[in-house]
Design a protein around this motif. Sequence first.
Motif, short mmCIF file in Angstrom:
data_model
loop_
_atom_site.label_atom_id
_atom_site.label_comp_id
_atom_site.label_asym_id
_atom_site.label_seq_id
_atom_site.Cartn_x
_atom_site.Cartn_y
_atom_site.Cartn_z
N GLN A 1 -27.78 -8.26 -22.87
CA GLN A 1 -26.77 -8.83 -21.99
C GLN A 1 -26.70 -8.16 -20.62
O GLN A 1 -26.05 -8.65 -19.71
N LYS A 2 -27.42 -7.03 -20.47
CA LYS A 2 -27.23 -6.22 -19.26
C LYS A 2 -27.84 -6.86 -18.02
O LYS A 2 -28.88 -7.48 -18.07
N LYS A 3 -27.15 -6.68 -16.91
CA LYS A 3 -27.66 -7.05 -15.59
C LYS A 3 -27.33 -5.89 -14.66
O LYS A 3 -26.17 -5.71 -14.27
N ASN A 4 -28.31 -5.10 -14.34
CA ASN A 4 -28.08 -3.83 -13.66
C ASN A 4 -28.37 -3.91 -12.17
O ASN A 4 -29.35 -4.55 -11.74
N ALA A 5 -27.54 -3.23 -11.40
CA ALA A 5 -27.70 -3.19 -9.93
C ALA A 5 -28.65 -2.05 -9.55
O ALA A 5 -28.26 -1.11 -8.83
N ASP A 6 -29.89 -2.14 -9.99
CA ASP A 6 -30.83 -1.03 -9.79
C ASP A 6 -31.11 -0.76 -8.32
O ASP A 6 -31.30 0.39 -7.92
N ILE A 7 -31.18 -1.80 -7.49
CA ILE A 7 -31.44 -1.57 -6.07
C ILE A 7 -30.33 -0.73 -5.45
O ILE A 7 -30.58 0.23 -4.70
N ALA A 8 -29.10 -1.07 -5.78
CA ALA A 8 -27.96 -0.31 -5.27
C ALA A 8 -27.99 1.13 -5.76
O ALA A 8 -27.69 2.08 -5.02
N GLU A 9 -28.38 1.31 -7.03
CA GLU A 9 -28.44 2.67 -7.58
C GLU A 9 -29.58 3.46 -6.95
O GLU A 9 -29.44 4.66 -6.68
N LEU A 10 -30.71 2.79 -6.70
CA LEU A 10 -31.82 3.49 -6.05
C LEU A 10 -31.46 3.85 -4.61
O LEU A 10 -31.95 4.87 -4.08
N ALA A 11 -30.63 3.03 -3.97
CA ALA A 11 -30.15 3.40 -2.63
C ALA A 11 -29.39 4.71 -2.67
O ALA A 11 -29.53 5.57 -1.78
#
Length: 474
Positions: free
Chosen positions: A286-296
């Motif tokens: 079910q996950k949808k992760n904000a990886d771009i924001a976290e990598l920022a």
Amino acid sequence: MTEERTSLWGGRFAGGPAEALARLSVSVQFDWRLAPYDIAASRAHARVLAAAGLLDPDELGRMLAALDDLEAACASGEFRPTVDDEDVHTALERGLLERLGALGGKLRAGRSRNDQVATDLRMYLRDHARGVAGRLVELADALVEQAERHVDTPAPGMTHVQHAQPVSFGHWLLAHVQPLLRDLDRLRDWDARAAISPLGSGALAGSSLPLDPAAVAHELGFRAPAPNSMDAVADRDFVAEFLFVTALIGVHLSRLGEEVVLWTSTEFGWAELDDAFATGSSIMPQKKNADIAELARGKSGRLVGGLVAVLTMLKGLPLTYDRDMQEDKEPAFDAVDTLQLLLPALAGMISTMTVRVDRLVAAAPVGFSLATEVADWLVRRGVPFRDAHEITGRLVALCAARECELEDVTDDDLKTVSEHLDPSVREVLSVRSALAARTTFGSTGPGPVAEQLATVQHRLDSWREWAIETVVPR
């Protein structure tokens, strides 16, 4: 074609360097990206050698043709550095000697790797600063486009991550554009200071040859030659300052990233990321992760780290050139690479993000965010703000005890709290009225936000022109 190992030093040495020294000294694996800039500087240097009578017209023509051919071979990958090349300068001299024989060795007259590398790195960073600026403009454009859609979308403005006062969500998005505009200003300010040519300074003392540093500076897109040859080869302020600008950009991107992480969380639910700019979990479907924001957020650490590394390297160096300064290039290159990778991803994430207007509207008045409207209403009726603050605080305490919102209190409740409160206070107890009341410059009302949008768009248009400006000759 020469079969000997090319070296730019060694005449006084009986033997070659130990393998451990050679491995430690080699930098060509990362400074090879300076090759086009070194070749451009070599063209300019060849012309001043000719003007000084140190190359005849035929030699100059052959030299320039060989440099053109070498540049094309580098660009195509036909010519590459080898394990025996110490640095980009050594590799390119090898390439020139392969094409010209002994004539290629004349180009070294009147210059040193010390002024070469200082010149090359300035040219590289000035060139790539414009690339970073272009990517910043793209991110700012994405924020502006979202802001245009949400000028009239109310949101719960926050301090301390607590509901504070209602704001326009468009205003909030534009609040992230403002630091990007300052970053762009800093890049242009930096560029003005970096536009000084070290070439002609030699190792540290200039040259006894009748060269023309001003002509070289002009050809290479600099505004002037360096006024002090010792400072010219010792100066790495331009690297440290560039890294400060990129580190601060990283901090700004990290703050934007953190907010996107919050906005897209289940607890907030204010925005949803497009599938193309989000990732999933290897175990939780079910996950949808904000990886771009976290990598920022994460990559801001390496940008700050690069700045600290260079400042620490520089802080105890005597004049003029010291080999420690070889450590200036990798952090500078990494900062450019990091931002060129990160900024397009952030721009795509923001431009495709869906804002949940219904949730923002519902959240805007929650947490007694209209309390300041009550205090200001009292002030307009002549109540000193100190007293208005106390009265409004008591009203909030009453609502908190009853677990109701400000607009739910009765007329009798208002009288109980203060003689200054009456039913007409309800006229300010709406988010729309709170936003409409903000009419001063820079505030969150629809009018000021529209003005801000127009100003921001105009400024970004001017930056688009600067970002594509060519300063380094091709």
